[in-house]
Design a protein around this motif. Sequence first.
Motif, PDB file in Angstrom:
ATOM      1  N   LYS A  98      47.720  47.098  46.278  1.00  0.00           N
ATOM      2  CA  LYS A  98      46.697  48.136  46.221  1.00  0.00           C
ATOM      3  C   LYS A  98      46.047  48.121  44.841  1.00  0.00           C
ATOM      4  N   ALA A  99      44.722  48.122  44.799  1.00  0.00           N
ATOM      5  CA  ALA A  99      44.010  48.106  43.522  1.00  0.00           C
ATOM      6  C   ALA A  99      42.612  48.656  43.704  1.00  0.00           C
ATOM      7  N   ILE A 100      42.071  49.182  42.614  1.00  0.00           N
ATOM      8  CA  ILE A 100      40.704  49.689  42.603  1.00  0.00           C
ATOM      9  C   ILE A 100      40.069  49.309  41.269  1.00  0.00           C
ATOM     10  N   ALA A 101      38.784  48.941  41.305  1.00  0.00           N
ATOM     11  CA  ALA A 101      38.049  48.584  40.094  1.00  0.00           C
ATOM     12  C   ALA A 101      37.504  49.840  39.427  1.00  0.00           C
ATOM     13  N   LEU A 102      37.607  49.874  38.099  1.00  0.00           N
ATOM     14  CA  LEU A 102      37.133  51.016  37.329  1.00  0.00           C
ATOM     15  C   LEU A 102      36.358  50.520  36.109  1.00  0.00           C
TER      16      LEU A 102
ATOM     17  N   THR B 271      40.124  40.419  39.748  1.00  0.00           N
ATOM     18  CA  THR B 271      41.501  40.910  39.644  1.00  0.00           C
ATOM     19  C   THR B 271      41.860  41.756  40.853  1.00  0.00           C
ATOM     20  N   VAL B 272      40.977  42.652  41.240  1.00  0.00           N
ATOM     21  CA  VAL B 272      41.219  43.520  42.397  1.00  0.00           C
ATOM     22  C   VAL B 272      41.384  42.693  43.668  1.00  0.00           C
ATOM     23  N   GLU B 273      40.511  41.725  43.863  1.00  0.00           N
ATOM     24  CA  GLU B 273      40.578  40.895  45.070  1.00  0.00           C
ATOM     25  C   GLU B 273      41.876  40.097  45.122  1.00  0.00           C
ATOM     26  N   ALA B 274      42.333  39.603  43.974  1.00  0.00           N
ATOM     27  CA  ALA B 274      43.582  38.843  43.933  1.00  0.00           C
ATOM     28  C   ALA B 274      44.766  39.728  44.315  1.00  0.00           C
ATOM     29  N   ILE B 275      44.760  40.964  43.822  1.00  0.00           N
ATOM     30  CA  ILE B 275      45.840  41.902  44.157  1.00  0.00           C
ATOM     31  C   ILE B 275      45.818  42.239  45.643  1.00  0.00           C
TER      32      ILE B 275
ATOM     33  N   THR C 250      44.094  48.780  31.226  1.00  0.00           N
ATOM     34  CA  THR C 250      42.777  48.626  30.617  1.00  0.00           C
ATOM     35  C   THR C 250      42.558  47.188  30.151  1.00  0.00           C
ATOM     36  N   GLY C 251      41.290  46.806  30.034  1.00  0.00           N
ATOM     37  CA  GLY C 251      40.967  45.428  29.675  1.00  0.00           C
ATOM     38  C   GLY C 251      41.525  44.468  30.701  1.00  0.00           C
ATOM     39  N   ALA C 252      41.438  44.853  31.977  1.00  0.00           N
ATOM     40  CA  ALA C 252      42.150  44.131  33.041  1.00  0.00           C
ATOM     41  C   ALA C 252      41.271  43.206  33.864  1.00  0.00           C
ATOM     42  N   ALA C 253      40.066  42.932  33.399  1.00  0.00           N
ATOM     43  CA  ALA C 253      39.199  42.010  34.144  1.00  0.00           C
ATOM     44  C   ALA C 253      39.672  40.565  34.013  1.00  0.00           C
ATOM     45  N   ALA C 254      40.372  40.266  32.916  1.00  0.00           N
ATOM     46  CA  ALA C 254      40.799  38.879  32.688  1.00  0.00           C
ATOM     47  C   ALA C 254      41.972  38.880  31.714  1.00  0.00           C
TER      48      ALA C 254
ATOM     49  N   VAL D 151      47.310  49.887  41.456  1.00  0.00           N
ATOM     50  CA  VAL D 151      46.769  49.655  40.119  1.00  0.00           C
ATOM     51  C   VAL D 151      45.285  49.988  40.007  1.00  0.00           C
ATOM     52  N   GLY D 152      44.956  50.733  38.965  1.00  0.00           N
ATOM     53  CA  GLY D 152      43.577  50.925  38.570  1.00  0.00           C
ATOM     54  C   GLY D 152      43.233  49.844  37.560  1.00  0.00           C
ATOM     55  N   VAL D 153      42.311  48.973  37.915  1.00  0.00           N
ATOM     56  CA  VAL D 153      41.920  47.830  37.086  1.00  0.00           C
ATOM     57  C   VAL D 153      40.674  48.226  36.312  1.00  0.00           C
ATOM     58  N   LEU D 154      40.846  48.511  35.028  1.00  0.00           N
ATOM     59  CA  LEU D 154      39.738  49.061  34.244  1.00  0.00           C
ATOM     60  C   LEU D 154      39.237  48.080  33.198  1.00  0.00           C
ATOM     61  N   ASP D 155      37.925  47.995  33.073  1.00  0.00           N
ATOM     62  CA  ASP D 155      37.303  47.196  32.028  1.00  0.00           C
ATOM     63  C   ASP D 155      35.963  47.845  31.677  1.00  0.00           C
ATOM     64  N   LEU D 156      35.372  47.379  30.593  1.00  0.00           N
ATOM     65  CA  LEU D 156      34.083  47.936  30.173  1.00  0.00           C
ATOM     66  C   LEU D 156      33.043  47.773  31.266  1.00  0.00           C
ATOM     67  N   ASP D 157      33.039  46.627  31.929  1.00  0.00           N
ATOM     68  CA  ASP D 157      32.116  46.332  33.028  1.00  0.00           C
ATOM     69  C   ASP D 157      32.912  46.325  34.331  1.00  0.00           C
ATOM     70  N   GLU D 158      32.722  47.331  35.147  1.00  0.00           N
ATOM     71  CA  GLU D 158      33.487  47.457  36.394  1.00  0.00           C
ATOM     72  C   GLU D 158      33.328  46.227  37.288  1.00  0.00           C
TER      73      GLU D 158
END
Length: 249
Positions: A53-57, A43-47, A9-13, A30-37
């Motif tokens: 493997k990553a998905i934005a949440l 972060t997802v693109e870098a992974i 969580t809080g993984a946008a930056a 990894v599920g990359v979660l932040d208040l604003d998907e």
Amino acid sequence: MTYRVALVTGAAAGIGAACAKRLAKDGVAVGVLDLDEARCAETVEAIQAAGGKAIALGADVSQRAPVKAAIDKLREAFGPIHILVNNAGVTDFTPFEELTEERWDLIYAVNVRGPFLLTQEVLPDMKAAKWGRVVNISSSSAQTGAINMIPYSSSKGAVVTMTRSMAQEFGPYGITVNNIPPGSVMGTIMSEANRDRFQIPTEVLLQTIPVRRMGEPNDIANACAWLCLDETGYVTGQTIGVNGGRVVT
């Protein structure tokens, strides 16, 4: 199963993004979660660019319905969740006598209720797997206190004690729970706010840190990844200070 699944969580930056990338480097989806998907895209693109493997949440971690929806989306993409990094948080610099109930409640909702809700929602997956790792990101202010940061530092203190209790309750299921209280980590929204507000010269701040350098998000991410290994299954209920020696126990 060829890989494990993590929710950060809080993984946008900042620290959250660093933890997500570091876990992905170890082969974790990894599920990359932040208040604003939308903010999670970088972060997802870098992974993904590194072969991971990553998905934005997107979700407000203080509200069960959006948290549950995000977790369902992650399970649909990658399967059951085995690792949870509770990093999302909000801070405050209001003098105690000027605090409002609304501000106090917001800080506790995100910093304390958030980890409670997220852990409760992923716990069934970890219990079914008889393996799980929960890493709570607290704060060195929970250890030292902080002027004009009473709701923040006390909420992070709650995270520390919640970690200890969760570790005892979840241990029989093969689930470890630890917390990392960062200290003086640059490149985060919170550290920039601290620097702008208090105008402390870097050379003065460095004199309070024995290793004589500021922390970086990867310093926290490396400790987080270590706590998520199979080999650290005997480490639980611990406060792993990553602060350059500024706070020692």
